[in-house]
Design a protein around this motif. Structure first.
Motif, mmCIF file in Angstrom:
data_model
loop_
_atom_site.group_PDB
_atom_site.id
_atom_site.type_symbol
_atom_site.label_atom_id
_atom_site.label_comp_id
_atom_site.label_asym_id
_atom_site.label_seq_id
_atom_site.Cartn_x
_atom_site.Cartn_y
_atom_site.Cartn_z
ATOM 1 N N THR A 39 -3.992 -4.522 -2.914
ATOM 2 C CA THR A 39 -4.520 -5.777 -2.368
ATOM 3 C C THR A 39 -3.694 -6.967 -2.851
ATOM 4 O OG1 THR A 39 -6.104 -6.084 -4.190
ATOM 5 C CG2 THR A 39 -6.846 -4.822 -2.287
ATOM 6 N N THR A 55 -10.123 -5.097 1.372
ATOM 7 C CA THR A 55 -9.990 -5.550 -0.020
ATOM 8 C C THR A 55 -11.152 -5.035 -0.853
ATOM 9 O OG1 THR A 55 -8.765 -7.544 0.588
ATOM 10 C CG2 THR A 55 -9.914 -7.568 -1.529
ATOM 11 N N THR A 105 -9.311 -7.595 6.721
ATOM 12 C CA THR A 105 -8.656 -7.730 5.409
ATOM 13 C C THR A 105 -9.693 -7.866 4.297
ATOM 14 O OG1 THR A 105 -8.412 -10.116 5.800
ATOM 15 C CG2 THR A 105 -6.505 -8.735 6.271
ATOM 16 N N SER A 115 -4.690 -11.536 -6.640
ATOM 17 C CA SER A 115 -4.880 -11.541 -5.178
ATOM 18 C C SER A 115 -5.671 -12.763 -4.750
ATOM 19 C CB SER A 115 -5.605 -10.271 -4.732
ATOM 20 O OG SER A 115 -4.838 -9.124 -4.985
ATOM 21 N N MET A 121 -1.883 -3.472 4.096
ATOM 22 C CA MET A 121 -3.017 -2.686 3.589
ATOM 23 C C MET A 121 -3.172 -1.387 4.363
ATOM 24 S SD MET A 121 -6.073 -5.402 2.804
ATOM 25 C CE MET A 121 -5.948 -6.643 1.511
#
Length: 447
Positions: free
Chosen positions: A165, A153, A149, A25, A213
């Protein structure tokens, strides 16, 4: 609610399993910036300098987001380790509320002061300054998405769901690859928007990442929405995070002042630093994955009072990080020109970039072990330790840069950054080893 139990099983296997998706990621996030820089680099060093200057304030937003994510990550991991899932859900809900609030306030303040903030650098080039202001203003539109975000995460990592993620960031990365050239340079009869297009490409990609997400991680979010708003827990999260946030904010201001020193050698020097930071982020983001894994691992085991596992887990991670750091150091020192040439084709800028890469190459191993130690400290909730070391030695870069640049020029600034990184890595790693052994002895004495 599904989570990975990190309090049992082989420590190294757990850390590798948890960190690989985070590393992937993070590589995607790094590639985000690299793709932007490659395309902007094709527009010339002026555009790179503009984005490099404005990016200090984007980085300031990222630093402020730690006021939420550090404490939230610690408390969720520790709550899950102690079997208190409802409490973890409370922290999740309140972190989302804080993310929206802080990001909007930050965007409003920086937006109003954007011209004065860019003017601080005294670039003496109205064209570059205007591009920097434009990029900053349009980037601020995406601040709530950046905060959300980043927060999700961290939350998903604490739950052990790093696969989501990775998938979300991959989708955002692919979108960014497509949007960057279209919005920067245009296509056919569609005009390009230059640095403004780069800002929009990043924002739209983040929106896609956040949407994935939320859609596929809704079981975490929906469960948290049933919990109450708890201002006491908001304050608790912020209190835990304050040392790290203060450290990172101070680091940004130090970086801003360093940039003012660098710009004395020309706006091309700012472009060199911006490109160099993007290349260096390869190691930063990779170790950031292991840092996230060790923070979650230490957090759950600290909550479960398994001190022996914390020490052995850290030692396993340290071996992995050392091997990686040595490899990256050799790449930076031996192949600086090919690496820098990927991003820009101006010979003078590339030549300046070689000096940057080689100077920073000597500190990559130590930067890696520093980041690992920060993650371990955060997992224990001892967030006071890393800022003490970081603030002192990051601040030392300013007088050291002024001194060395007076003797050997621009390379002296790069050396000041490298030397202080080496010291920080050694001190923080040694400090964590001392604290973890002390905690382990205390746990044995109680038992």
């Amino acid at each position: 609610m599904n989570k990975i139990d990190m309090t049992t099983g082989n420590e190294r296997d757990i850390l590798i399993k948890l960190s690989l998706p985070i590393i992937a990621s993070n590589f995607i996030q790094t590639a985000f910036g690299m793709i932007n820089m490659i395309w902007i680099g094709r527009a010339g060093s002026d555009a790179v300098s503009a984005i490099g200057t404005a990016s200090f304030f984007i980085n300031l937003a990222t630093a402020l987001s730690t006021l939420i994510i550090i404490g939230t990550g610690i408390r969720i991991a520790q709550s899950l380790g102690a079997g208190k899932e409802a409490e973890a859900e409370v922290y999740l809900k309140n972190s989302l509320i804080l993310s929206v609030f802080i990001s909007i306030v930050f965007s409003a303040i920086v937006g109003l002061l954007s011209r004065q903030l860019i003017g601080f650098f005294e670039m003496n080039n109205p064209y570059i300054e205007q591009m920097a202001v434009d990029y900053l203003l349009y980037s601020l539109i995406g601040m709530p998405f950046l905060f959300l975000t980043t927060t999700l995460t961290t939350v998903l990592t604490s739950y052990g769901n790093t696969k989501l993620t990775f998938q979300a960031n991959t989708a955002g990365f692919v979108a960014n690859i497509v949007l960057d050239p279209l919005l920067i340079f245009g296509f056919g009869i569609i005009p390009g928007f230059g640095v403004i297009g780069a800002a929009w490409a990043t924002t739209l990609s983040r929106i896609l990442t956040l949407a994935i997400m939320v859609i596929f991680g809704n079981k975490y979010i929906v469960a948290s929405l049933k919990q109450k708003i708890d201002f006491k827990k908001m304050f608790e999260v912020c209190r835990i995070s304050v040392p790290v946030t203060v450290q990172r904010v101070i680091f940004i201001f130090i970086s801003i002042y360093m940039a003012k020193i660098i710009v004395q050698f020309g706006t091309e020097a700012i472009a060199v630093q911006k490109i160099g930071i993007q290349i260096e982020s390869i190691s930063y983001m990779t170790i950031g994955g292991i840092q996230g894994a060790i923070a979650a691992f230490v957090g759950q085991n600290y909550g479960a009072k398994h001190m022996g596992r914390i020490n052995s887990g850290f030692n396993s991670a340290l071996k992995l990080v050392t091997v990686f750091g040595i490899i990256i150091s050799l790449l930076f020192i031996l192949f600086p020109k090919p690496l820098f040439s990927i991003f820009i084709d101006e010979p003078d800028v590339i030549e300046m970039g070689v000096g940057y890469m080689q100077a920073l190459g000597f500190s990559q191993l130590f930067m890696c072990i520093e980041l690992l130690s920060v993650g371990a400290f955060n997992g224990m909730g001892k967030t006071y330790a890393p800022p003490i070391v970081s603030i002192i030695f990051s601040a030392a870069r300013i007088p050291l840069a002024i001194l060395l640049s007076g003797f050997i020029g621009l390379e002296g600034i790069w050396i000041s950054i490298s030397v202080t990184s080496i010291v920080k890595g050694i001190l923080l790693t040694a400090w964590f080893k001392i604290i973890s052994k002390r905690e382990m002895r205390a746990a044995k004495a109680i038992a």
